[in-house]
Design a protein around this motif. Structure first.
Motif, PDB file in Angstrom:
ATOM      1  N   PHE A  72       0.822  -1.205   0.000  1.00 18.38           N
ATOM      2  CA  PHE A  72       0.000   0.000   0.000  1.00 18.38           C
ATOM      3  C   PHE A  72       0.863   1.264   0.000  1.00 18.38           C
ATOM      4  O   PHE A  72       2.006   1.267   0.461  1.00 18.38           O
ATOM      5  N   TYR A  73       0.268   2.360  -0.481  1.00 14.32           N
ATOM      6  CA  TYR A  73       0.922   3.656  -0.427  1.00 14.32           C
ATOM      7  C   TYR A  73       1.287   4.028   1.011  1.00 14.32           C
ATOM      8  O   TYR A  73       0.514   3.810   1.948  1.00 14.32           O
ATOM      9  N   GLN A  74       2.469   4.638   1.159  1.00 14.56           N
ATOM     10  CA  GLN A  74       2.855   5.287   2.398  1.00 14.56           C
ATOM     11  C   GLN A  74       3.231   6.737   2.087  1.00 14.56           C
ATOM     12  O   GLN A  74       3.399   7.105   0.931  1.00 14.56           O
ATOM     13  N   GLY A  93      -0.978   0.086   6.539  1.00 21.45           N
ATOM     14  CA  GLY A  93      -2.277   0.584   6.133  1.00 21.45           C
ATOM     15  C   GLY A  93      -2.233   1.336   4.815  1.00 21.45           C
ATOM     16  O   GLY A  93      -1.175   1.605   4.257  1.00 21.45           O
ATOM     17  N   ARG A  94      -3.424   1.656   4.318  1.00 23.73           N
ATOM     18  CA  ARG A  94      -3.548   2.492   3.128  1.00 23.73           C
ATOM     19  C   ARG A  94      -3.425   3.956   3.552  1.00 23.73           C
ATOM     20  O   ARG A  94      -4.086   4.400   4.485  1.00 23.73           O
ATOM     21  N   THR A  95      -2.597   4.712   2.852  1.00 20.01           N
ATOM     22  CA  THR A  95      -2.458   6.126   3.161  1.00 20.01           C
ATOM     23  C   THR A  95      -2.613   6.939   1.889  1.00 20.01           C
ATOM     24  O   THR A  95      -2.391   6.445   0.786  1.00 20.01           O
ATOM     25  N   THR A  96      -2.978   8.213   2.051  1.00 17.69           N
ATOM     26  CA  THR A  96      -3.158   9.067   0.885  1.00 17.69           C
ATOM     27  C   THR A  96      -3.262  10.518   1.317  1.00 17.69           C
ATOM     28  O   THR A  96      -3.456  10.829   2.494  1.00 17.69           O
ATOM     29  N   CYS A  97      -3.117  11.417   0.351  1.00 21.40           N
ATOM     30  CA  CYS A  97      -3.476  12.831   0.480  1.00 21.40           C
ATOM     31  C   CYS A  97      -2.775  13.530   1.643  1.00 21.40           C
ATOM     32  O   CYS A  97      -3.402  13.929   2.621  1.00 21.40           O
ATOM     33  N   ALA A  98      -1.451  13.694   1.517  1.00 21.85           N
ATOM     34  CA  ALA A  98      -0.678  14.391   2.547  1.00 21.85           C
ATOM     35  C   ALA A  98      -0.559  15.868   2.199  1.00 21.85           C
ATOM     36  O   ALA A  98      -0.527  16.236   1.024  1.00 21.85           O
ATOM     37  N   TYR A  99      -0.451  16.716   3.232  1.00 21.72           N
ATOM     38  CA  TYR A  99      -0.414  18.160   3.002  1.00 21.72           C
ATOM     39  C   TYR A  99       0.279  18.833   4.179  1.00 21.72           C
ATOM     40  O   TYR A  99      -0.004  18.530   5.339  1.00 21.72           O
ATOM     41  N   PHE A 100       1.209  19.752   3.891  1.00 25.88           N
ATOM     42  CA  PHE A 100       1.891  20.491   4.948  1.00 25.88           C
ATOM     43  C   PHE A 100       0.967  21.496   5.617  1.00 25.88           C
ATOM     44  O   PHE A 100       0.127  22.122   4.964  1.00 25.88           O
ATOM     45  N   THR A 101       1.151  21.696   6.927  1.00 25.57           N
ATOM     46  CA  THR A 101       0.534  22.841   7.576  1.00 25.57           C
ATOM     47  C   THR A 101       1.233  24.102   7.062  1.00 25.57           C
ATOM     48  O   THR A 101       2.394  24.053   6.651  1.00 25.57           O
ATOM     49  N   PRO A 102       0.557  25.244   7.074  1.00 23.44           N
ATOM     50  CA  PRO A 102       1.160  26.468   6.530  1.00 23.44           C
ATOM     51  C   PRO A 102       2.447  26.897   7.226  1.00 23.44           C
ATOM     52  O   PRO A 102       3.239  27.631   6.634  1.00 23.44           O
ATOM     53  N   ASP A 103       2.680  26.459   8.457  1.00 20.87           N
ATOM     54  CA  ASP A 103       3.937  26.789   9.124  1.00 20.87           C
ATOM     55  C   ASP A 103       5.025  25.753   8.849  1.00 20.87           C
ATOM     56  O   ASP A 103       6.176  25.916   9.286  1.00 20.87           O
ATOM     57  N   ALA A 110      -4.124  11.001   5.425  1.00 18.41           N
ATOM     58  CA  ALA A 110      -5.152  10.019   5.769  1.00 18.41           C
ATOM     59  C   ALA A 110      -4.525   8.640   5.827  1.00 18.41           C
ATOM     60  O   ALA A 110      -3.643   8.311   5.016  1.00 18.41           O
ATOM     61  N   SER A 111      -4.989   7.831   6.753  1.00 20.84           N
ATOM     62  CA  SER A 111      -4.403   6.502   6.945  1.00 20.84           C
ATOM     63  C   SER A 111      -5.425   5.526   7.520  1.00 20.84           C
ATOM     64  O   SER A 111      -6.297   5.912   8.295  1.00 20.84           O
ATOM     65  N   SER A 112      -5.280   4.264   7.129  1.00 23.61           N
ATOM     66  CA  SER A 112      -6.143   3.198   7.660  1.00 23.61           C
ATOM     67  C   SER A 112      -5.377   2.282   8.612  1.00 23.61           C
ATOM     68  O   SER A 112      -5.787   1.143   8.843  1.00 23.61           O
ATOM     69  N   HIS A 113      -4.281   2.768   9.173  1.00 23.99           N
ATOM     70  CA  HIS A 113      -3.433   1.889   9.999  1.00 23.99           C
ATOM     71  C   HIS A 113      -4.115   1.417  11.277  1.00 23.99           C
ATOM     72  O   HIS A 113      -3.634   0.467  11.912  1.00 23.99           O
ATOM     73  N   LEU A 114      -5.236   2.045  11.654  1.00 24.48           N
ATOM     74  CA  LEU A 114      -5.967   1.586  12.840  1.00 24.48           C
ATOM     75  C   LEU A 114      -6.984   0.491  12.530  1.00 24.48           C
ATOM     76  O   LEU A 114      -7.763   0.093  13.393  1.00 24.48           O
ATOM     77  N   ASP A 115      -6.994   0.026  11.310  1.00 25.87           N
ATOM     78  CA  ASP A 115      -7.832  -1.119  10.925  1.00 25.87           C
ATOM     79  C   ASP A 115      -7.580  -2.275  11.901  1.00 25.87           C
ATOM     80  O   ASP A 115      -6.455  -2.753  12.029  1.00 25.87           O
ATOM     81  N   THR A 121      -5.847  -7.621   6.157  1.00 24.53           N
ATOM     82  CA  THR A 121      -5.967  -6.724   5.003  1.00 24.53           C
ATOM     83  C   THR A 121      -4.691  -6.735   4.179  1.00 24.53           C
ATOM     84  O   THR A 121      -4.732  -6.813   2.938  1.00 24.53           O
ATOM     85  N   GLU A 122      -3.555  -6.660   4.836  1.00 21.03           N
ATOM     86  CA  GLU A 122      -2.268  -6.694   4.136  1.00 21.03           C
ATOM     87  C   GLU A 122      -2.053  -8.022   3.429  1.00 21.03           C
ATOM     88  O   GLU A 122      -1.648  -8.058   2.252  1.00 21.03           O
ATOM     89  N   GLN A 123      -2.319  -9.108   4.128  1.00 21.07           N
ATOM     90  CA  GLN A 123      -2.092 -10.432   3.548  1.00 21.07           C
ATOM     91  C   GLN A 123      -2.979 -10.677   2.331  1.00 21.07           C
ATOM     92  O   GLN A 123      -2.552 -11.288   1.348  1.00 21.07           O
TER      93      GLN A 123
END
Length: 354
Positions: A72-74, A93-103, A110-115, A121-123
């Motif tokens: 999966f994407y990291q 987990g599946r991750t996506t859509c990362a973005y810096f805070t303005p500072d 976003a992440s599904s690592h708490l699945d 799911t991985e297997q």
């Protein structure tokens, strides 16, 4: 099929076929030189990488990539001056859509690592990929609206990870406004993917859209008044570009063609929106290129204007974003030697007004 976030890149990569190149004398002159110069690849060493965004100082990028040993994407950061990627997500987990805070001190993703069934799911995905390799078949890619996906923010100094959404369902595709006080995102918590906006700490949630179909990929305008997004409400899988006020009013379609238009992004200082699109009016699989629109803003509307085609490579070009100063463009492309998706960057020149 819903097409969201960096996921369209995968279907392009797995389905893209290179035609025989014509003789040099028959090759038409590319339009890209009008708008892009100093084009260079900035990611490598991953199965695929894409959907990159700049840090506030423009010196670092954050992006999603599939590493060699995980299905999966990291999320990773990387200095544009060179250097190895740094893992930001948890590694599972599946991750996506990362973005810096303005500072620049934190990263939203976003992440599904708490699945609770993460290992299973991985297997299952590893087994499916192995079966695909043995059979030689390529699955038609579809994005998973993983119900365990939530939005998190990670402090880059302390490493602390804070969970911002906890509702059952898919919460992802988040991005801050210019001040870092608000986050626009997509959620299917009510059974249908819609747009929401909340304070940076996850409070004061407000639903912006409620049309049947997928609404996603939101970005808040530089002046904080509008949200640009993509929607397939008219025809499933056929996305169009829309804008809506941060108050949920004055929704307007900016595109209305027989194609797929997605991944819209605001220029930080000029009245332009860039996106990826392809014409689906003819049989066969069209190529995806980058398109630029000049718009006019009034008190109660964003009015679409002239459109320019920015890329015409035989490779797929998608997910364009401007640097904070608006002078560079970064996007995801399959113009690599092995046709895997990777990030590219170039100096950007605006078309002359006509």
């Amino acid at each position: 099929m819903r097409w969201i976030c960096g996921s369209l890149v995968l279907i392009l990569v797995t389905s893209f076929c290179c035609a025989d190149e014509p003789a040099a004398s028959d090759t038409p002159t590319s339009i890209e030189g009008k708008y892009l110069s100093g084009v260079r690849q900035v990611t490598s060493g991953m199965v695929k990488a894409g959907e990159g965004y700049f840090s506030p100082d423009g010196e670092t990028i954050v992006y999603q990539a599939v590493p060699l040993q995980y299905p999966f994407y990291q999320i990773y950061t990387q200095p544009l001056s060179g250097g190895e990627p740094t893992l930001i997500s948890t590694g599972r987990g599946r991750t996506t859509c990362a973005y810096f805070t303005p500072d620049g001190k934190q990263i939203l993703f976003a992440s599904s690592h708490l699945d609770p069934n993460m290992t299973e799911t991985e297997q299952a995905e590893i087994a499916q990929q192995e079966a695909d390799r043995k059979s030689g078949k390529r699955r038609r890619y579809s994005w998973d609206f993983d119900p365990f996906t939530d939005i998190f923010v990670k402090d880059l100094k302390s490493g602390e990870l804070t969970q911002l959404t906890t509702e059952k369902g898919y919460d992802a595709e988040g991005a801050y406004n210019k001040e870092g006080a608000k986050i626009a995102f997509c959620s299917d918590r009510d059974g249908d993917p819609d747009l929401y906006i909340m304070d940076a700490d996850g409070s004061n949630l407000k639903q912006l859209t409620d049309a049947k179909g997928y609404d996603g990929g939101p970005f808040i305008s530089p002046n904080g008044k509008w949200v640009v997004f993509r929607s397939d409400r008219d025809k499933e899988g056929y996305l169009q570009i829309y804008v809506i006020g941060v108050d949920g009013k004055h929704e307007t379609a900016l595109t209305a063609n027989d194609g797929v238009n997605w991944a819209p992004y605001w220029h930080p200082t000029k009245p332009y929106i860039i996106w990826a699109g392809a014409d689906h009016s003819q049989p066969g699989r069209p190529n995806y290129d980058l398109w630029l629109m000049k718009y006019e803003e009034t008190d109660d509307a964003i009015k679409p204007g002239k459109i320019w085609r920015i890329t015409d490579s035989p490779a797929a070009d998608v997910l364009p974003v401007f640097s904070p100063d608006g002078k560079k463009l970064m996007w995801t492309s399959t113009r690599t030697d092995d046709h895997s998706s990777q990030l590219y960057i170039a100096d950007f020149q605006f078309p002359e007004d006509e």
